[in-house]
Design an enzyme around this catalytic site. Structure first.
Site, PDB file in Angstrom:
ATOM      1  N   ASP A  54     -26.879 -43.551  20.731  1.00 58.87           N
ATOM      2  CA  ASP A  54     -28.142 -43.142  20.131  1.00 58.87           C
ATOM      3  C   ASP A  54     -28.421 -41.667  20.399  1.00 58.87           C
ATOM      4  O   ASP A  54     -27.825 -41.046  21.290  1.00 58.87           O
ATOM      5  CB  ASP A  54     -29.295 -43.964  20.717  1.00 58.87           C
ATOM      6  CG  ASP A  54     -29.280 -45.410  20.262  1.00 58.87           C
ATOM      7  OD1 ASP A  54     -28.612 -45.711  19.256  1.00 58.87           O
ATOM      8  OD2 ASP A  54     -29.936 -46.237  20.919  1.00 58.87           O
ATOM      9  N   TYR A 111     -21.761 -48.934  30.823  1.00 52.33           N
ATOM     10  CA  TYR A 111     -22.877 -48.001  30.740  1.00 52.33           C
ATOM     11  C   TYR A 111     -23.608 -47.958  32.074  1.00 52.33           C
ATOM     12  O   TYR A 111     -23.556 -48.914  32.862  1.00 52.33           O
ATOM     13  CB  TYR A 111     -23.879 -48.442  29.667  1.00 52.33           C
ATOM     14  CG  TYR A 111     -23.454 -48.180  28.245  1.00 52.33           C
ATOM     15  CD1 TYR A 111     -23.843 -47.018  27.584  1.00 52.33           C
ATOM     16  CD2 TYR A 111     -22.684 -49.109  27.550  1.00 52.33           C
ATOM     17  CE1 TYR A 111     -23.471 -46.779  26.270  1.00 52.33           C
ATOM     18  CE2 TYR A 111     -22.311 -48.887  26.232  1.00 52.33           C
ATOM     19  CZ  TYR A 111     -22.707 -47.716  25.600  1.00 52.33           C
ATOM     20  OH  TYR A 111     -22.332 -47.490  24.302  1.00 52.33           O
TER      21      TYR A 111
END
Length: 255
Positions: A54, A111
């Site tokens: 993103d 992540y």
């Protein structure tokens, strides 16, 4: 000449970009590197990345591939790094089998989300500041993170405008590290849905501030329905930290 497939290992600070993927009206990491490669190699180059990130999200380990039929110029990697802005760094250029695909050959991704208890002017765009840091129910947050390991589908943690063909993910790690100076959430899976990690972090924070109960979270996961009040954590705290491939350490470096 026959095209050869090359792999780039890189990192980027995503603050100035609309994400990895090329966008029609915003600057992306992909477009920036494509432009540098195309300029130096003298032909249009189109990178294929290991996945989307993103806007504002960072990557300390990102992998992409491209095809090129010519002879690579000497010292291509240093030349590219000089050409690129300082928030993008290329670490390795290697040759790969033509069956390799940066996205579809990946077997896992990890992540990390970082939260600071104090406002830090030197890390404005790379950590999320949370004034309520000290009052979080850490046991409840850890329980929420661990609960997710019991599931194989994650519809509650997918953005509503996603084009994902399935909600199935095999999650292998989901835990919080509660350091004195910083909170870090780590998660690993074979694949991730769009916006998934930021929604998980936001949900854990809701549990940690008693805005969502563990029982309600379990009910939502059992039914695979939308969260009652989904919270997506800010982009700046999120990093893609690892992409795993079979035989990655054996890729032959060419520059």
């Amino acid at each position: 000449m026959t095209e050869r497939r090359y792999v780039l290992e890189l990192a980027y600070r995503g603050t100035a970009y609309s994400g990895w993927q090329r966008q029609p009206n915003a600057l992306s990491v992909e477009e920036t590197i494509d432009s540098a490669l195309s300029t130096i190699l003298g032909v249009p180059i189109k990178l294929v990345g290991c996945g989307r990130t993103d806007a504002g999200v960072h990557a300390s380990d990102y992998v992409a591939h491209f095809d090129y039929a010519g002879t690579l110029p000497p010292r291509l990697l240093p030349r590219l790094n000089r050409y690129l802005p300082e928030d993008i760094a290329l670490y390795q250029l290697a040759e790969a089998d033509d069956r390799f695909h940066a996205r579809f050959s990946a077997t896992g991704r990890s992540y990390e989300y970082r939260i600071s208890p104090r406002k830090d002017p030197f890390r404005v765009d790379t950590v999320t500041w949370l004034p309520a840091f000290g009052s979080l129910d850490r046991d409840a947050m850890q329980a929420a993170a661990g609960l997710l390991l019991d599931y194989g589908e994650f519809a509650p943690f997918c953005k509503t405008n996603s084009d994902a063909f399935t909600m199935k993910c095999t999650m292998t790690e989901s835990e919080w590290d509660f350091g004195a100076a910083e909170l870090r959430y780590r998660v690993s899976a074979n694949r991730f849905l769009r916006g998934m990690v930021r929604l998980i972090v936001g949900t854990c924070l809701q549990v940690g501030t008693d805005k969502l109960s563990l029982d309600r979270l379990k009910e939502v996961m059992d039914r695979q329905e939308r969260l009652p009040r989904p919270l997506s954590a800010p982009a700046e705290g999120l990093f893609l930290t690892e992409v795993r491939y079979p035989g990655r350490t054996d890729w032959p470096t060419v520059s």
